[in-house]
Structure formats: C-alpha cells, structure tokens
Design a protein around this motif. Structure first.
Motif, PDB file in Angstrom:
ATOM      1  N   GLU A 135     -43.745  31.669 -21.736  1.00  0.00           N
ATOM      2  CA  GLU A 135     -43.998  32.704 -22.612  1.00  0.00           C
ATOM      3  C   GLU A 135     -44.955  33.785 -21.932  1.00  0.00           C
ATOM      4  O   GLU A 135     -45.003  34.959 -21.949  1.00  0.00           O
ATOM      5  N   ARG A 164     -34.403  29.274 -23.765  1.00  0.00           N
ATOM      6  CA  ARG A 164     -34.885  29.771 -25.049  1.00  0.00           C
ATOM      7  C   ARG A 164     -36.067  30.289 -25.354  1.00  0.00           C
ATOM      8  O   ARG A 164     -36.233  31.283 -25.951  1.00  0.00           O
ATOM      9  N   ARG A 165     -37.060  29.855 -24.951  1.00  0.00           N
ATOM     10  CA  ARG A 165     -38.439  30.165 -25.103  1.00  0.00           C
ATOM     11  C   ARG A 165     -38.622  31.486 -24.540  1.00  0.00           C
ATOM     12  O   ARG A 165     -39.334  32.457 -25.104  1.00  0.00           O
ATOM     13  N   HIS A 167     -36.163  33.418 -23.626  1.00  0.00           N
ATOM     14  CA  HIS A 167     -35.394  34.620 -23.955  1.00  0.00           C
ATOM     15  C   HIS A 167     -36.145  35.142 -25.200  1.00  0.00           C
ATOM     16  O   HIS A 167     -35.744  36.482 -25.526  1.00  0.00           O
ATOM     17  N   ALA A 168     -36.876  34.490 -25.778  1.00  0.00           N
ATOM     18  CA  ALA A 168     -37.304  34.934 -27.346  1.00  0.00           C
ATOM     19  C   ALA A 168     -38.473  35.965 -27.098  1.00  0.00           C
ATOM     20  O   ALA A 168     -38.914  36.844 -27.877  1.00  0.00           O
ATOM     21  N   LEU A 197     -26.449  32.342 -25.504  1.00  0.00           N
ATOM     22  CA  LEU A 197     -27.574  33.567 -25.665  1.00  0.00           C
ATOM     23  C   LEU A 197     -27.064  34.833 -24.976  1.00  0.00           C
ATOM     24  O   LEU A 197     -27.874  35.930 -24.897  1.00  0.00           O
TER      25      LEU A 197
END
Length: 332
Positions: A135, A164-165, A167-168, A197
C-alpha cells in the motif's frame, strides 16, 4: 499491428510488446549496441508501442540505450513500462528490493533522466519488498501520477493477495509476470484475480528465455556473459527433457506452417484478450520472426494439439535459481 487494452481503464497498446532486458550485456551474452537500437526502431516501425525495461538492467545502461533509440521518436508514439527497486551491488548480484515511498520517487527521477523523458507510462516495483507494505509503495506511485510524472500503476511478479491490496489503493493497469507454455502457475489464482479486477497482464518469458524458441543450443549455457546456465531448466537432464518438449512443439508448428517461437507466442496471446506477450528480441532477425505471431490465430484443435505436445507441468526445473524463486509471487 493489432492492439489490446491493458485493464479496464488502461491504455491501448500493441498486441506484442518489446522487452529490452536482453539488449544489455551480461544477460544472454554479448550484444551489438547498433543492432539493439536498430531492433527498437524496427519494432516501432512495425507498430509495436509497448517497450519494457528496468532501472537495474545493466545498472541503468538499458535505459540509456533506449534513450538513444527513442530520441527522434514522438513521445506519444510509444509507452514505456519501467520496473524499479531491485538493488544491486558491486561485482554483480542482487541485494534485495526497496519499495519505500522515498526510494520510489528517487528511482523515478533517475529513470526519467536516463531515458530522457518527463514521464513514465507504466511504473512498477520489480519485486515485492517484504519490509514495506505494498500500500505504501503504490501510494507513492499514486502521488507521482497526481504530480504528472507517471501515467499508470503496474505490478510485477506478485500473487493474488498483493494484487488486491495494491488495487485498493489505486487501480492497477497491468501485472507483469512470467507466463508461457512451460510456466503456467498464474492460471490457478493470479489470472482469475486479474480478470475479476479488470487488470491486464504483460506476459514476459513467453519463450522461457529462449528455451522454447526452437533455437536454443545447449552449448550456449556456458557462454561468457550468458546467465541462463544458472537457470535450473537449462541444466543437464532438465535441459534434455525440456528440449524434447520443444521438438514435440516443433511438429505442431510444422503442421501450422509457422515456427516454434511463433506458435509459443501465439499460445500466450490466445489465453485472453487482456494478455500482451512481451518478446525479448535482441536482433531484427528474432523480432521479424516474432511479429507474425500477433496475427496467428489458433483454433480449439490447435490448442488441443499444443496441450498434448507440452502438457501443463511437463517442464522440469524451476524457472529461477532457488534464491530468486523466493522473491516471486507464484511458482512455475
């Protein structure tokens, strides 16, 4: 040249990309700088718009080579995909990955300087830094996007959870990861995650560093400056077994009237419209062989024959030495 879109909201790029890593000495043996530049020019003239490099390739010399090759080309006629963060040390060898936000911005300045550009199209960490949350790394790239120095976030060699992390924090345009007939680990979790995604894939190693190109000679494994001799798939009985798979693939290629390399590249492209094979051609001869693969359409019967020739999991040996395998998000 046909085009494909990287991700739901990413850029349109050529259906084949050009990987520049092999144009740097010390990877696959000696190179001819003039021929490397001529190969980049030939790729652009053929409609290739996606060029991939890394700030650690040749400790910056790869980017400087591209700067020379691209100097007279309009900036909007090509997209640069740049990997950052891989740490090297005097005498050769890797020394980890640095994904700290301050380091991200530092690496970016040096890459733009060496490349002679004022922005990077797709910027991505070469590997995951286990000491820095993804992140934070992606957050720094996001800041550089907001400042106008980067256009898109990319990732490289990470698994589904990391995707996923990341992309968030900011939409990821594409994941660069090894994918070929003999490297199919991405099919289990990574590829379904990308599709869910809306993230594209730039597939490197589509010819497994030349192993399944139909051209590799085992005697090359000991050539000075060619590091493939350290790769398990190129060693001893593993190499003999894997080259037997290539001969089986050659028989399929002959029925289609194409080369082994063209068939292997077309197979990757046939796995999904969101996948862009990145071809590491170092010479115009190899580039000219690869280009027709973009127009080679494989039928269901073709794909079945290819699967028979090279079944999933048929290759022997890891794709990297054990120390490097520990840095990637998926296996073989």
């Amino acid at each position: 040249m046909q085009t494909r879109t990287l991700g739901t909201n990413g850029p349109a790029v050529s259906a084949l990309g050009l990987g520049a890593m092999g144009m740097t000495n010390g990877v696959y043996g000696a190179n001819d700088r003039a021929e490397s530049i001529a190969t980049v020019h030939a790729a652009l003239d053929a409609g290739v718009t996606l060029i991939d490099t890394g700030d650690h390739y040749g400790t910056g010399h790869n980017e400087m080579l591209l700067a020379e090759a691209l100097r007279d080309r309009p900036r909007d006629s090509y997209l640069l995909s740049v990997k950052f963060g891989a740490l090297t040390q005097p005498g050769g060898g890797f020394n980890g990955q640095d994904g700290r936000p301050t380091a991200v911005k530092n690496f970016l300045v040096h890459s733009m300087t060496r490349l002679g550009v004022d922005y990077i199209d797709i910027y991505r960490p070469a590997r995951l830094d286990p000491a820095v949350p993804i992140e934070e790394t992606v957050g720094a790239i996001k800041e550089m996007i907001e400042a106008g120095y980067v256009r898109h976030v990319g990732l490289s060699e990470v698994g589904a959870e990391t995707i996923r992390r990341a992309h968030a924090v900011h939409p990821v345009t594409d994941l660069q990861i090894e994918y070929s007939l003999i490297s199919r680990a991405v099919e289990a979790e990574v590829l379904p995650t990308l599709r869910a995604l809306g993230i594209g894939m730039t597939a490197y190693g589509v010819l497994s560093r030349g192993l399944i190109s139909g051209h590799w000679d085992p005697s090359a494994a000991g050539r000075a400056g060619d590091n493939r001799g350290r790769m398990p798939r190129f060693q001893g009985e593993n190499a003999e077994h894997n080259l037997a798979l290539v001969e089986a693939l050659r028989r399929v290629a002959e029925t289609r009237g194409c080369t082994v390399a063209q068939l292997a590249i077309a197979w990757v492209a046939a796995q999904g419209d969101e996948i862009v094979p990145v071809v590491g051609a170092r010479t115009r001869k190899r580039l000219n062989e690869a280009l027709p693969a973009a127009d080679l359409k494989l039928s269901a019967a073709d794909l079945e024959e290819i699967e028979k020739a090279v079944p999933k999991g048929a290759a022997r040996g890891d794709r990297y030495p054990s120390a490097m395998m520990s840095t990637v998000g998926v296996g073989n």
